[in-house]
Design a protein around this motif. Structure first.
Motif, PDB file in Angstrom:
ATOM      1  N   ARG A 225       0.857  -1.201   0.000  1.00  0.00           N
ATOM      2  CA  ARG A 225       0.000   0.000   0.000  1.00  0.00           C
ATOM      3  C   ARG A 225       0.880   1.234   0.000  1.00  0.00           C
ATOM      4  O   ARG A 225       2.040   1.199   0.407  1.00  0.00           O
ATOM      5  N   GLN A 226       0.277   2.321  -0.458  1.00  0.00           N
ATOM      6  CA  GLN A 226       0.995   3.594  -0.534  1.00  0.00           C
ATOM      7  C   GLN A 226      -0.023   4.706  -0.354  1.00  0.00           C
ATOM      8  O   GLN A 226      -1.125   4.649  -0.891  1.00  0.00           O
TER       9      GLN A 226
ATOM     10  N   THR B  54      -3.801   0.331  -2.808  1.00  0.00           N
ATOM     11  CA  THR B  54      -3.261  -0.997  -2.517  1.00  0.00           C
ATOM     12  C   THR B  54      -3.217  -1.798  -3.808  1.00  0.00           C
ATOM     13  O   THR B  54      -4.068  -1.630  -4.678  1.00  0.00           O
TER      14      THR B  54
ATOM     15  N   ARG C  65       8.960   3.282  -1.613  1.00  0.00           N
ATOM     16  CA  ARG C  65       7.971   4.078  -0.869  1.00  0.00           C
ATOM     17  C   ARG C  65       6.615   3.375  -0.737  1.00  0.00           C
ATOM     18  O   ARG C  65       5.570   4.011  -0.775  1.00  0.00           O
ATOM     19  N   THR C  66       6.653   2.037  -0.620  1.00  0.00           N
ATOM     20  CA  THR C  66       5.428   1.288  -0.356  1.00  0.00           C
ATOM     21  C   THR C  66       5.598   0.529   0.950  1.00  0.00           C
ATOM     22  O   THR C  66       6.706   0.275   1.395  1.00  0.00           O
ATOM     23  N   GLN C  67       4.479   0.182   1.550  1.00  0.00           N
ATOM     24  CA  GLN C  67       4.489  -0.589   2.793  1.00  0.00           C
ATOM     25  C   GLN C  67       3.855  -1.948   2.507  1.00  0.00           C
ATOM     26  O   GLN C  67       2.747  -2.032   1.974  1.00  0.00           O
TER      27      GLN C  67
END
Length: 81
Positions: free
Chosen positions: A21-22, A30, A57-59
């Motif tokens: 997700r971002q 997502t 830069r995503t989780q």
């Protein structure tokens, strides 16, 4: 006397995915991303294997399948190796 089998060989492409997700709030996005690609023979012999780095830069919020079923190390910042 070496003989080469003329039988047709079969290959499969195996991909493992994680969910990332971002953003936050209304801008939250997502999606699934590929983290590994492999080509295997009908005997499950690995012909080609590569890891793919997760987007910057995503989780990561779901990598359970890739970790448990794919048995991949969960460092998604690593790319091809």
């Amino acid at each position: 006397d070496a003989t080469v089998s003329q039988a047709t060989r079969s290959f499969a492409i195996d991909c493992e995915f994680i969910k990332v997700r971002q953003g936050k709030g209304e801008t939250l996005q997502t999606w699934e991303v590929t983290v590994s690609v492999g080509v295997v023979s009908e005997e499950l012999e690995t012909i080609l294997y590569a890891r793919v780095q997760a987007p910057p830069r995503t989780q990561v919020f779901d990598d359970a399948f890739a970790r448990t079923q794919g048995k991949l190390e969960p460092d998604w910042t690593l790319g091809v190796r």
